[in-house]
Design a protein around this motif. Sequence first.
Motif, PDB file in Angstrom:
ATOM      1  N   PRO A 180      17.706 -13.404  40.354  1.00 29.02           N
ATOM      2  CA  PRO A 180      18.284 -12.521  39.339  1.00 29.02           C
ATOM      3  C   PRO A 180      19.814 -12.484  39.352  1.00 29.02           C
ATOM      4  CG  PRO A 180      17.300 -11.237  41.117  1.00 29.02           C
ATOM      5  CD  PRO A 180      16.906 -12.660  41.342  1.00 29.02           C
ATOM      6  N   GLU A 181      20.444 -13.026  40.404  1.00 29.32           N
ATOM      7  CA  GLU A 181      21.905 -13.062  40.451  1.00 29.32           C
ATOM      8  C   GLU A 181      22.477 -14.253  39.681  1.00 29.32           C
ATOM      9  OE1 GLU A 181      23.950 -10.682  41.740  1.00 29.32           O
ATOM     10  OE2 GLU A 181      22.068  -9.596  41.897  1.00 29.32           O
ATOM     11  N   ASN A 182      21.633 -15.188  39.272  1.00 24.96           N
ATOM     12  CA  ASN A 182      22.104 -16.305  38.451  1.00 24.96           C
ATOM     13  C   ASN A 182      22.351 -15.832  37.026  1.00 24.96           C
ATOM     14  OD1 ASN A 182      21.969 -18.163  40.547  1.00 24.96           O
ATOM     15  ND2 ASN A 182      19.840 -18.721  40.095  1.00 24.96           N
ATOM     16  N   LEU A 219      17.240  -4.015  35.347  1.00 25.35           N
ATOM     17  CA  LEU A 219      18.701  -4.052  35.261  1.00 25.35           C
ATOM     18  C   LEU A 219      19.365  -4.047  36.629  1.00 25.35           C
ATOM     19  CD1 LEU A 219      19.145  -1.474  32.358  1.00 25.35           C
ATOM     20  CD2 LEU A 219      19.142  -3.967  32.196  1.00 25.35           C
ATOM     21  N   GLY A 220      18.573  -4.133  37.686  1.00 25.50           N
ATOM     22  CA  GLY A 220      19.148  -4.206  39.027  1.00 25.50           C
ATOM     23  C   GLY A 220      19.955  -2.973  39.392  1.00 25.50           C
ATOM     24  N   LEU A 221      21.156  -3.217  39.918  1.00 23.89           N
ATOM     25  CA  LEU A 221      22.008  -2.139  40.411  1.00 23.89           C
ATOM     26  C   LEU A 221      22.358  -1.142  39.308  1.00 23.89           C
ATOM     27  CD1 LEU A 221      23.578  -1.034  42.845  1.00 23.89           C
ATOM     28  CD2 LEU A 221      25.466  -2.563  42.223  1.00 23.89           C
ATOM     29  N   VAL A 222      22.614  -1.645  38.090  1.00 26.21           N
ATOM     30  CA  VAL A 222      22.944  -0.755  36.976  1.00 26.21           C
ATOM     31  C   VAL A 222      21.750   0.133  36.627  1.00 26.21           C
ATOM     32  CG1 VAL A 222      23.601  -0.654  34.540  1.00 26.21           C
ATOM     33  CG2 VAL A 222      24.687  -2.319  36.055  1.00 26.21           C
ATOM     34  N   GLY A 223      20.553  -0.420  36.703  1.00 30.03           N
ATOM     35  CA  GLY A 223      19.357   0.375  36.453  1.00 30.03           C
ATOM     36  C   GLY A 223      19.184   1.482  37.475  1.00 30.03           C
ATOM     37  N   ARG A 224      19.490   1.182  38.733  1.00 34.43           N
ATOM     38  CA  ARG A 224      19.419   2.222  39.775  1.00 34.43           C
ATOM     39  C   ARG A 224      20.415   3.339  39.473  1.00 34.43           C
ATOM     40  NH1 ARG A 224      20.240  -0.026  45.574  1.00 34.43           N
ATOM     41  NH2 ARG A 224      19.659   2.129  46.076  1.00 34.43           N
ATOM     42  N   GLN A 227      27.517  -3.161  31.153  1.00 33.01           N
ATOM     43  CA  GLN A 227      26.949  -4.347  30.525  1.00 33.01           C
ATOM     44  C   GLN A 227      28.028  -5.344  30.116  1.00 33.01           C
ATOM     45  OE1 GLN A 227      26.726  -4.874  26.755  1.00 33.01           O
ATOM     46  NE2 GLN A 227      24.803  -5.968  26.518  1.00 33.01           N
ATOM     47  N   ARG A 228      29.194  -4.854  29.719  1.00 34.30           N
ATOM     48  CA  ARG A 228      30.271  -5.744  29.261  1.00 34.30           C
ATOM     49  C   ARG A 228      30.789  -6.636  30.390  1.00 34.30           C
ATOM     50  NH1 ARG A 228      35.441  -3.689  30.618  1.00 34.30           N
ATOM     51  NH2 ARG A 228      35.362  -1.613  31.548  1.00 34.30           N
ATOM     52  N   ARG A 229      30.484  -6.283  31.630  1.00 30.38           N
ATOM     53  CA  ARG A 229      31.002  -7.052  32.758  1.00 30.38           C
ATOM     54  C   ARG A 229      30.142  -8.268  33.086  1.00 30.38           C
ATOM     55  NH1 ARG A 229      32.282  -1.413  35.357  1.00 30.38           N
ATOM     56  NH2 ARG A 229      34.485  -1.222  34.827  1.00 30.38           N
ATOM     57  N   TYR A 230      28.897  -8.277  32.588  1.00 34.47           N
ATOM     58  CA  TYR A 230      28.062  -9.441  32.902  1.00 34.47           C
ATOM     59  C   TYR A 230      27.362 -10.032  31.683  1.00 34.47           C
ATOM     60  CZ  TYR A 230      24.152  -6.074  32.967  1.00 34.47           C
ATOM     61  OH  TYR A 230      23.245  -5.100  32.630  1.00 34.47           O
ATOM     62  N   ARG A 246      26.731   9.052  43.765  1.00 35.87           N
ATOM     63  CA  ARG A 246      28.071   8.816  44.312  1.00 35.87           C
ATOM     64  C   ARG A 246      28.114   7.491  45.071  1.00 35.87           C
ATOM     65  NH1 ARG A 246      28.139  14.445  46.169  1.00 35.87           N
ATOM     66  NH2 ARG A 246      29.286  15.718  44.661  1.00 35.87           N
ATOM     67  N   ILE A 247      27.080   7.244  45.831  1.00 29.76           N
ATOM     68  CA  ILE A 247      27.013   5.998  46.609  1.00 29.76           C
ATOM     69  C   ILE A 247      26.909   4.789  45.684  1.00 29.76           C
ATOM     70  CG2 ILE A 247      25.635   4.691  48.270  1.00 29.76           C
ATOM     71  CD1 ILE A 247      24.751   7.435  49.428  1.00 29.76           C
ATOM     72  N   LEU A 248      26.042   4.893  44.671  1.00 27.93           N
ATOM     73  CA  LEU A 248      25.827   3.770  43.754  1.00 27.93           C
ATOM     74  C   LEU A 248      27.055   3.497  42.891  1.00 27.93           C
ATOM     75  CD1 LEU A 248      22.145   4.443  42.623  1.00 27.93           C
ATOM     76  CD2 LEU A 248      22.973   2.591  44.099  1.00 27.93           C
ATOM     77  N   GLU A 249      27.770   4.542  42.509  1.00 24.19           N
ATOM     78  CA  GLU A 249      28.987   4.341  41.706  1.00 24.19           C
ATOM     79  C   GLU A 249      29.992   3.486  42.466  1.00 24.19           C
ATOM     80  OE1 GLU A 249      29.247   8.270  38.805  1.00 24.19           O
ATOM     81  OE2 GLU A 249      30.030   8.389  40.850  1.00 24.19           O
ATOM     82  N   LYS A 250      30.108   3.719  43.757  1.00 25.01           N
ATOM     83  CA  LYS A 250      31.012   2.907  44.577  1.00 25.01           C
ATOM     84  C   LYS A 250      30.498   1.472  44.681  1.00 25.01           C
ATOM     85  CE  LYS A 250      32.629   6.777  47.412  1.00 25.01           C
ATOM     86  NZ  LYS A 250      32.647   7.391  48.765  1.00 25.01           N
ATOM     87  N   SER A 251      29.188   1.320  44.819  1.00 26.25           N
ATOM     88  CA  SER A 251      28.603  -0.020  44.916  1.00 26.25           C
ATOM     89  C   SER A 251      28.805  -0.802  43.631  1.00 26.25           C
ATOM     90  CB  SER A 251      27.103   0.078  45.224  1.00 26.25           C
ATOM     91  OG  SER A 251      26.880   0.721  46.456  1.00 26.25           O
ATOM     92  N   VAL A 252      28.603  -0.146  42.492  1.00 22.15           N
ATOM     93  CA  VAL A 252      28.777  -0.804  41.198  1.00 22.15           C
ATOM     94  C   VAL A 252      30.231  -1.205  41.000  1.00 22.15           C
ATOM     95  CG1 VAL A 252      28.721  -0.439  38.707  1.00 22.15           C
ATOM     96  CG2 VAL A 252      26.788   0.281  40.103  1.00 22.15           C
ATOM     97  N   ALA A 253      31.156  -0.309  41.325  1.00 20.54           N
ATOM     98  CA  ALA A 253      32.581  -0.605  41.171  1.00 20.54           C
ATOM     99  C   ALA A 253      32.978  -1.818  42.013  1.00 20.54           C
ATOM    100  CB  ALA A 253      33.418   0.605  41.560  1.00 20.54           C
ATOM    101  N   ALA A 254      32.459  -1.894  43.238  1.00 14.39           N
ATOM    102  CA  ALA A 254      32.781  -3.018  44.116  1.00 14.39           C
ATOM    103  C   ALA A 254      32.134  -4.303  43.621  1.00 14.39           C
ATOM    104  CB  ALA A 254      32.317  -2.711  45.535  1.00 14.39           C
ATOM    105  N   TYR A 255      30.923  -4.184  43.076  1.00 15.04           N
ATOM    106  CA  TYR A 255      30.165  -5.358  42.633  1.00 15.04           C
ATOM    107  C   TYR A 255      30.867  -6.070  41.486  1.00 15.04           C
ATOM    108  CZ  TYR A 255      26.007  -8.082  41.391  1.00 15.04           C
ATOM    109  OH  TYR A 255      25.120  -9.096  41.134  1.00 15.04           O
ATOM    110  N   TRP A 256      31.434  -5.275  40.562  1.00 13.80           N
ATOM    111  CA  TRP A 256      32.038  -5.867  39.367  1.00 13.80           C
ATOM    112  C   TRP A 256      33.558  -6.030  39.485  1.00 13.80           C
ATOM    113  CZ3 TRP A 256      28.277  -8.010  37.289  1.00 13.80           C
ATOM    114  CH2 TRP A 256      27.063  -7.372  37.030  1.00 13.80           C
ATOM    115  N   ALA A 257      34.112  -5.805  40.669  1.00 13.29           N
ATOM    116  CA  ALA A 257      35.572  -5.835  40.801  1.00 13.29           C
ATOM    117  C   ALA A 257      36.152  -7.238  40.640  1.00 13.29           C
ATOM    118  CB  ALA A 257      35.982  -5.271  42.155  1.00 13.29           C
ATOM    119  N   VAL A 258      35.316  -8.254  40.716  1.00 19.20           N
ATOM    120  CA  VAL A 258      35.814  -9.626  40.732  1.00 19.20           C
ATOM    121  C   VAL A 258      36.405 -10.050  39.394  1.00 19.20           C
ATOM    122  CG1 VAL A 258      35.173 -12.030  41.114  1.00 19.20           C
ATOM    123  CG2 VAL A 258      34.117 -10.228  42.481  1.00 19.20           C
TER     124      VAL A 258
END
Length: 309
Positions: free
Chosen positions: A22-24, A60-65, A84-87, A192-204
């Motif tokens: 699913p990461e492809n 939707l993976g992490l965003v769905g969570r 969604q705009r990030r991927y 709160r935890i997931l918001e940080k994870s999402v921010a880090a995931y899409w930071a690239v």
Amino acid sequence: MGQDPATVIAGAGINPDLLRNPENSLSFIELDRLVQACVAATGCEHFGLLVGQRSTTASLGLVGRLMRTAPTLRDAILDLCTNQRRYVRGAVTYLVIQKDTAFWGYAIHHPGMKAIDQIGDGAMAAGFSFMKELVGAAPDEILISRRAPGNTAPYRLLFGSTPRFDAQQYAMAFPVSLLDRPVRSADRELRRILEKSVAAYWAVEQPSMTHTVARMLRARVIFPDISLEAVASELAMLPRTLNRRLQAEGKSFRELVNEARFEVARQLLAGTRMDVTDIALALGYANPSGFTHAFQRWSGVAPSEWRAS
């Protein structure tokens, strides 16, 4: 449906192994080919609907969570719209409020797509599933921007009523008040935890300003206010700052508006039975002649000629 998935996927020019992780990612052109191949192999004209109705927020993976921890439906929808705009670079998920009605919609802005009807059907089926899962409610109406298929029974079976085909947009319409309904699985601490994870995931990688504005305009071009001021305000910047950012990328706001109108005009002319006059009004033209002249500038032919061809 009696068809081997790997054979169909490979026949569309895609390595079946690509879909196992699913990461492809696929390009929108590859997605277009794949969906067309599936419809051709099965002969099912509502194939996209069947795929979409299998979706849950887990798809939707992490965003769905993150959506599942949102305090309200509004927050959950905005979780998806924001991330969604990030991927996804070929389509936009949007929430637009008009008076007392909210429209949660999906619009494809990648040029040249042929399976818009199937992908749009799938998006509406998925969105319907998300709403039922998150707040236990269904939209008042499903808008489908395509001609009605020969068999509408699968749509009635899924949605509980026949959608409005030949609509201006793919969207779910419901009362604004429903946006404040609490999400069943809301969880402030986990969020709160997931918001940080999402921010880090899409930071690239972040979309360009041109791409960001183009997405916004594709979603809003059928609604009244698509002014530079309105878009700049939503982006929390001054109009002149937005203009300057776009010019630095070689675009102007007017160009992007015209590109959005041209893309939507072609989708409505090709995919629906909407009258040219109704399409002109939907795109903000005061009369059909103004739209016809603009369309001729863009394509070299009148809208009716383009549709006939």
